[in-house]
Design a protein around this motif. Sequence first.
Motif, short mmCIF file in Angstrom:
data_model
loop_
_atom_site.label_atom_id
_atom_site.label_comp_id
_atom_site.label_asym_id
_atom_site.label_seq_id
_atom_site.Cartn_x
_atom_site.Cartn_y
_atom_site.Cartn_z
N TRP A 13 0.83 -1.20 0.00
CA TRP A 13 0.00 0.00 0.00
C TRP A 13 0.87 1.25 0.00
N ALA A 14 1.88 1.30 0.87
CA ALA A 14 2.75 2.48 0.96
C ALA A 14 3.53 2.68 -0.33
N ASP A 15 3.99 1.58 -0.93
CA ASP A 15 4.76 1.65 -2.17
C ASP A 15 3.93 2.23 -3.32
N GLY A 16 2.64 1.94 -3.32
CA GLY A 16 1.79 2.39 -4.41
C GLY A 16 0.97 3.63 -4.11
N THR A 17 1.23 4.28 -2.97
CA THR A 17 0.44 5.43 -2.56
C THR A 17 1.30 6.67 -2.48
N ALA A 18 0.93 7.69 -3.24
CA ALA A 18 1.64 8.96 -3.19
C ALA A 18 1.40 9.62 -1.84
N GLY A 19 2.43 10.26 -1.30
CA GLY A 19 2.27 11.01 -0.07
C GLY A 19 2.54 10.24 1.20
N VAL A 20 2.94 8.97 1.08
CA VAL A 20 3.31 8.19 2.26
C VAL A 20 4.62 7.46 2.03
N GLU A 21 5.35 7.22 3.11
CA GLU A 21 6.62 6.50 3.04
C GLU A 21 6.66 5.50 4.19
N LEU A 22 6.91 4.24 3.87
CA LEU A 22 7.08 3.22 4.90
C LEU A 22 8.52 3.31 5.40
N LEU A 23 8.69 3.69 6.66
CA LEU A 23 10.02 3.88 7.22
C LEU A 23 10.64 2.58 7.70
N ALA A 24 9.82 1.75 8.34
CA ALA A 24 10.34 0.49 8.90
C ALA A 24 9.19 -0.43 9.27
N GLN A 25 9.52 -1.71 9.36
CA GLN A 25 8.58 -2.71 9.87
C GLN A 25 9.37 -3.62 10.80
N GLU A 26 8.74 -3.99 11.91
CA GLU A 26 9.40 -4.86 12.88
C GLU A 26 8.44 -5.94 13.34
N GLU A 27 8.98 -7.08 13.63
CA GLU A 27 8.19 -8.15 14.23
C GLU A 27 8.60 -8.24 15.70
N ASP A 28 7.63 -8.07 16.58
CA ASP A 28 7.89 -8.06 18.02
C ASP A 28 6.99 -9.12 18.65
N GLY A 29 7.47 -10.36 18.68
CA GLY A 29 6.63 -11.47 19.14
C GLY A 29 5.49 -11.69 18.16
N ASP A 30 4.26 -11.57 18.65
CA ASP A 30 3.12 -11.75 17.75
C ASP A 30 2.54 -10.42 17.27
N VAL A 31 3.28 -9.33 17.51
CA VAL A 31 2.83 -8.00 17.07
C VAL A 31 3.77 -7.50 15.97
N TYR A 32 3.17 -6.97 14.92
CA TYR A 32 3.91 -6.40 13.80
C TYR A 32 3.79 -4.89 13.89
N ARG A 33 4.93 -4.21 13.92
CA ARG A 33 4.96 -2.75 14.02
C ARG A 33 5.36 -2.16 12.68
N HIS A 34 4.59 -1.17 12.28
CA HIS A 34 4.84 -0.49 11.00
C HIS A 34 4.97 1.00 11.30
N TYR A 35 5.95 1.64 10.68
CA TYR A 35 6.16 3.07 10.86
C TYR A 35 5.99 3.76 9.50
N VAL A 36 4.95 4.56 9.40
CA VAL A 36 4.60 5.19 8.13
C VAL A 36 4.61 6.70 8.30
N ARG A 37 5.33 7.40 7.40
CA ARG A 37 5.38 8.85 7.44
C ARG A 37 4.51 9.43 6.35
N LYS A 38 3.72 10.45 6.69
CA LYS A 38 2.97 11.20 5.70
C LYS A 38 3.91 12.25 5.13
N THR A 39 4.14 12.20 3.83
CA THR A 39 5.17 13.08 3.24
C THR A 39 4.60 14.34 2.61
N GLU A 40 3.30 14.44 2.51
CA GLU A 40 2.73 15.67 1.93
C GLU A 40 1.39 15.99 2.54
#
Length: 81
Positions: free
Chosen positions: A54-81
């Motif tokens: 989604w982030a790769d195909g969407t203008a105005g957002v950037e996926l900064l990082a993704q982490e797996e923390d046990g059974d929780v997945y953390r995603h860090y998304v920046r709004k660029t515009e």
Amino acid sequence: MSAEYDIAETLDVKGASCPMPVVKTKSAIDDLAAEAVLEVLATDSGSMSDIDGWADGTAGVELLAQEEDGDVYRHYVRKTE
């Protein structure tokens, strides 16, 4: 282990399955100011590829990082515009 970002908001979509993590991420990002970082917490392993795609195909957002923390997945998304 947690990424070091200035988090503007945390979105908890734990327990939600595809496509809800992406739908709710888009809605939350739309409400943020430019350059703000959204932390998304999910338990759906598919969210790793779904939010990345989604982030790769969407203008105005950037996926900064993704982490797996046990059974929780953390995603860090920046709004660029």
